[in-house]
Design a protein around this motif. Structure first.
Motif, mmCIF file in Angstrom:
data_model
loop_
_atom_site.group_PDB
_atom_site.id
_atom_site.type_symbol
_atom_site.label_atom_id
_atom_site.label_comp_id
_atom_site.label_asym_id
_atom_site.label_seq_id
_atom_site.Cartn_x
_atom_site.Cartn_y
_atom_site.Cartn_z
ATOM 1 N N PHE B 167 0.961 -1.207 0.160
ATOM 2 C CA PHE B 167 0.042 0.055 0.117
ATOM 3 C C PHE B 167 0.853 1.258 0.213
ATOM 4 O O PHE B 167 0.556 2.275 -0.739
ATOM 5 C CB PHE B 167 -0.910 -0.064 1.271
ATOM 6 C CG PHE B 167 -1.670 1.272 1.523
ATOM 7 C CD1 PHE B 167 -2.519 1.688 0.398
ATOM 8 C CD2 PHE B 167 -1.206 2.274 2.342
ATOM 9 C CE1 PHE B 167 -3.271 2.972 0.743
ATOM 10 C CE2 PHE B 167 -1.640 3.289 2.556
ATOM 11 C CZ PHE B 167 -2.959 3.770 1.629
ATOM 12 N N LEU B 171 1.290 4.243 -2.576
ATOM 13 C CA LEU B 171 0.929 5.676 -2.060
ATOM 14 C C LEU B 171 2.218 6.654 -2.884
ATOM 15 O O LEU B 171 1.758 7.630 -3.497
ATOM 16 C CB LEU B 171 0.816 5.852 -0.772
ATOM 17 C CG LEU B 171 0.909 7.177 -0.003
ATOM 18 C CD1 LEU B 171 -0.258 7.937 -0.475
ATOM 19 C CD2 LEU B 171 0.918 6.988 1.409
ATOM 20 N N ILE B 175 1.587 9.752 -5.468
ATOM 21 C CA ILE B 175 2.102 10.994 -5.053
ATOM 22 C C ILE B 175 3.090 11.703 -6.362
ATOM 23 O O ILE B 175 3.105 12.749 -6.666
ATOM 24 C CB ILE B 175 2.776 11.101 -3.563
ATOM 25 C CG1 ILE B 175 1.741 10.950 -2.758
ATOM 26 C CG2 ILE B 175 3.656 12.358 -3.632
ATOM 27 C CD1 ILE B 175 2.361 10.879 -1.333
ATOM 28 N N MET B 178 0.871 12.761 -9.326
ATOM 29 C CA MET B 178 0.086 14.006 -8.866
ATOM 30 C C MET B 178 0.951 14.972 -9.028
ATOM 31 O O MET B 178 0.841 16.096 -9.619
ATOM 32 C CB MET B 178 -0.545 13.866 -7.474
ATOM 33 C CG MET B 178 -1.776 12.944 -7.422
ATOM 34 S SD MET B 178 -2.524 13.077 -5.681
ATOM 35 C CE MET B 178 -1.692 11.782 -4.918
ATOM 36 N N MET B 179 2.370 14.783 -8.685
ATOM 37 C CA MET B 179 3.211 15.909 -8.716
ATOM 38 C C MET B 179 3.662 16.233 -9.949
ATOM 39 O O MET B 179 3.856 17.423 -10.545
ATOM 40 C CB MET B 179 4.534 15.599 -7.862
ATOM 41 C CG MET B 179 4.284 15.728 -6.283
ATOM 42 S SD MET B 179 5.700 15.600 -5.296
ATOM 43 C CE MET B 179 5.336 16.381 -4.061
ATOM 44 N N PRO B 182 -0.544 17.855 -12.247
ATOM 45 C CA PRO B 182 -1.592 17.856 -11.367
ATOM 46 C C PRO B 182 -2.983 17.797 -11.684
ATOM 47 O O PRO B 182 -4.006 17.467 -10.825
ATOM 48 C CB PRO B 182 -1.540 19.376 -10.836
ATOM 49 C CG PRO B 182 -0.065 19.629 -11.355
ATOM 50 C CD PRO B 182 0.344 18.731 -12.255
ATOM 51 N N ARG B 183 -3.243 17.770 -12.972
ATOM 52 C CA ARG B 183 -4.589 17.219 -13.528
ATOM 53 C C ARG B 183 -4.964 15.843 -13.215
ATOM 54 O O ARG B 183 -6.056 15.441 -13.136
ATOM 55 C CB ARG B 183 -4.707 17.289 -15.160
ATOM 56 C CG ARG B 183 -4.423 18.859 -15.594
ATOM 57 C CD ARG B 183 -4.450 18.896 -16.952
ATOM 58 N NE ARG B 183 -3.171 17.780 -17.627
ATOM 59 C CZ ARG B 183 -2.644 17.701 -18.541
ATOM 60 N NH1 ARG B 183 -3.462 18.224 -19.607
ATOM 61 N NH2 ARG B 183 -1.642 17.107 -18.927
ATOM 62 N N ILE B 185 -4.763 14.444 -10.313
ATOM 63 C CA ILE B 185 -4.893 14.518 -8.742
ATOM 64 C C ILE B 185 -6.219 13.911 -8.377
ATOM 65 O O ILE B 185 -6.320 13.146 -7.700
ATOM 66 C CB ILE B 185 -4.884 16.040 -7.997
ATOM 67 C CG1 ILE B 185 -3.497 16.416 -8.091
ATOM 68 C CG2 ILE B 185 -5.455 15.889 -6.753
ATOM 69 C CD1 ILE B 185 -3.053 17.686 -7.739
ATOM 70 N N SER B 186 -7.461 14.322 -9.047
ATOM 71 C CA SER B 186 -8.613 13.912 -8.673
ATOM 72 C C SER B 186 -8.854 12.489 -8.554
ATOM 73 O O SER B 186 -9.236 11.542 -7.834
ATOM 74 C CB SER B 186 -9.770 14.376 -9.361
ATOM 75 O OG SER B 186 -10.003 15.839 -9.061
ATOM 76 N N ILE B 189 -6.662 10.379 -6.451
ATOM 77 C CA ILE B 189 -7.247 10.314 -4.869
ATOM 78 C C ILE B 189 -8.341 8.940 -5.089
ATOM 79 O O ILE B 189 -8.275 8.345 -3.779
ATOM 80 C CB ILE B 189 -7.914 11.451 -4.649
ATOM 81 C CG1 ILE B 189 -7.004 12.589 -4.580
ATOM 82 C CG2 ILE B 189 -8.616 11.537 -3.350
ATOM 83 C CD1 ILE B 189 -6.138 12.734 -3.284
ATOM 84 N N LEU B 192 -6.299 6.066 -4.705
ATOM 85 C CA LEU B 192 -5.618 5.916 -3.421
ATOM 86 C C LEU B 192 -6.675 5.416 -2.433
ATOM 87 O O LEU B 192 -6.437 4.442 -1.550
ATOM 88 C CB LEU B 192 -5.353 7.335 -2.889
ATOM 89 C CG LEU B 192 -4.645 7.470 -1.633
ATOM 90 C CD1 LEU B 192 -3.146 6.686 -1.736
ATOM 91 C CD2 LEU B 192 -4.320 8.878 -1.259
ATOM 92 N N PHE B 193 -8.054 5.823 -2.454
ATOM 93 C CA PHE B 193 -9.095 5.325 -1.659
ATOM 94 C C PHE B 193 -9.197 3.777 -1.979
ATOM 95 O O PHE B 193 -9.593 2.925 -1.078
ATOM 96 C CB PHE B 193 -10.307 6.206 -1.530
ATOM 97 C CG PHE B 193 -10.264 7.504 -0.934
ATOM 98 C CD1 PHE B 193 -9.631 7.686 0.274
ATOM 99 C CD2 PHE B 193 -11.010 8.592 -1.692
ATOM 100 C CE1 PHE B 193 -9.747 8.816 0.956
ATOM 101 C CE2 PHE B 193 -10.955 9.863 -0.883
ATOM 102 C CZ PHE B 193 -10.246 9.858 0.482
ATOM 103 N N LYS B 196 -6.678 1.990 -0.224
ATOM 104 C CA LYS B 196 -6.868 1.808 1.118
ATOM 105 C C LYS B 196 -7.740 1.024 1.470
ATOM 106 O O LYS B 196 -7.678 0.349 2.578
ATOM 107 C CB LYS B 196 -7.042 3.497 1.655
ATOM 108 C CG LYS B 196 -7.411 3.565 2.991
ATOM 109 C CD LYS B 196 -6.048 4.235 3.555
ATOM 110 C CE LYS B 196 -6.203 3.917 5.281
ATOM 111 N NZ LYS B 196 -4.808 3.723 5.959
ATOM 112 N N ARG B 200 -7.469 -2.077 4.035
ATOM 113 C CA ARG B 200 -8.332 -2.462 5.216
ATOM 114 C C ARG B 200 -8.644 -3.937 5.043
ATOM 115 O O ARG B 200 -8.985 -4.469 6.117
ATOM 116 C CB ARG B 200 -9.493 -1.420 5.481
ATOM 117 C CG ARG B 200 -9.074 -0.077 5.311
ATOM 118 C CD ARG B 200 -10.045 0.716 5.770
ATOM 119 N NE ARG B 200 -10.760 0.324 7.088
ATOM 120 C CZ ARG B 200 -10.269 0.474 8.206
ATOM 121 N NH1 ARG B 200 -9.416 1.485 8.274
ATOM 122 N NH2 ARG B 200 -11.051 0.245 9.236
#
Lengths: 238, 238
Positions: B167, B171, B175, B178-179, B182-183, B185-186, B189, B192-193, B196, B200
């Motif tokens: 995981f 991540l 990152i 995204m760096m 930046p387009r 990013i959404s 994320i 990423l969830f 995650k 879990r």
């Protein structure tokens, strides 16, 4: 006093003791969450360390209450509403323990963010409002458990929506920050996980509220919409 | 056959039936996770919808098993290892139900990502490896539950570290993406969830493994390090 009466009285004393212990555990978890959020906001690393160190108390209470419940089931063979109470307690403490874990995670994120060299690239996001909503849900969930109050429990089910909405607002804000300045990405992700931990605390409080309704009404309301619960379970009695 | 013998036999039949139902629920959850991850990877929105629609089956099984357990405790008054089994089942199905929720979340993210206008701004991240690790942990957790095999359960506690590491790798990768752009990013994320959620699932499988050790050894090993468990609980007996 006859032996039977004595046994019944002893049983009530045991049940009351375990209920009190659940409330003690809940109070401790509430404190842990509040301190973790404060540590994150005030950059208080001593407080963060304190939260991390205290988590084992929450865990120890869970194990101990679990043992008490097993003992009561084996020795007292509770039926009907007493058995429902014990099962609701076994479930409630699992949620409380996981809330404690979330508090510990928030404290670890506080340390990560405030000791990292990336600190200058952090844009502030206020998590205190959503944390207050979640802690308030927990407090009322414990209160509804203590007083077997299904009205309060129902209100908690409705309030979970506010926490979820607040979380989505924070998510949008963080995405905006990250897009505007990609150097904030790493720490924004940490803050996002902290916000997610708070959102999960709200979910756990909601679970506890559902156990209270199960306990009082004898009906399992998990996986049922708030509207259906109001119609079928709670409304006819109020 | 005497009434007592008959009762004992009936009790065994009930216990066996509830154990089988837990394994059925576990198999369904395993399937849901695998399908959700496939829907995410193959952009298969029909499959995603299928996973979302099937979640209520997982929930219904949880409620039904819970009722069976309450009935068995009230009517059969199990003691010692039988009571431990029932309590382990009550805890196990809570974790299975939450794993089902995570699968549903992954399916919803699949829909969100693959129907969004932002799709062109998605950089591919392979979640299949970490998902395979987590599903494998679940499969072996169910297996260790079915065969009361503490060796397998111990191995699962160790393997959770691999899922967590995997995981963290995802991540870092996200990152970086995204760096760089930046387009992305959404959608990063969302991914990423999803990652995650998989992490879990590994945590829940670990919880089930801990209940198996509790069940077989009569010792609560939650909140205990793998090294301590090996030394104190499992090792002396193998």
């Amino acid at each position: 006093m006859s032996t039977t009466l004595h046994t019944i009285k002893q049983f009530d004393v045991e049940l009351e003791a375990v209920r009190a212990k659940v409330l003690e555990m809940g109070g401790l978890v509430e404190e842990q969450i509040e301190k973790a959020v404060e540590a994150l906001h005030e950059a208080d690393l001593t407080l963060a360390d304190h939260v991390i160190a205290e988590d084992h108390h929450v865990n120890a209470l869970e194990v101990s209450i679990d043992e008490n419940c097993t003992y009561i089931i084996a020795r007292r063979q509770p039926a009907a509403s007493d058995l429902r109470l014990i099962i609701a307690i076994i479930k409630t403490i699992t949620d409380l323990e996981r809330m404690g874990d979330e508090a510990e995670k928030i404290a670890r994120m506080a340390k990560m963010i405030h000791t990292s060299e990336r600190l200058m690239h952090t844009r502030p996001v206020d998590l205190r409002h959503v944390a207050q909503l979640a802690v308030d849900m927990l407090r009322r969930a414990l209160d509804s458990f203590a007083r077997l109050d299904t009205n309060t429990a129902m209100q908690i089910l409705r309030d979970d929506v506010d926490v979820d909405e607040s979380f989505r607002g924070i998510l949008r804000q963080l995405i905006t920050f990250m897009m505007e300045d990609p150097r904030t990405i790493s720490n924004s992700i940490e803050l996002l996980f902290a916000a997610k931990a708070i959102e999960r605390i709200g979910d756990h409080a909601k679970n506890i509220a559902e156990y209270v309704i199960f306990l009082v009404k004898g009906k399992d309301v998990r996986h049922t919409s708030v509207e259906e619960i109001e119609k079928e379970v709670v409304a006819p009695l109020f």
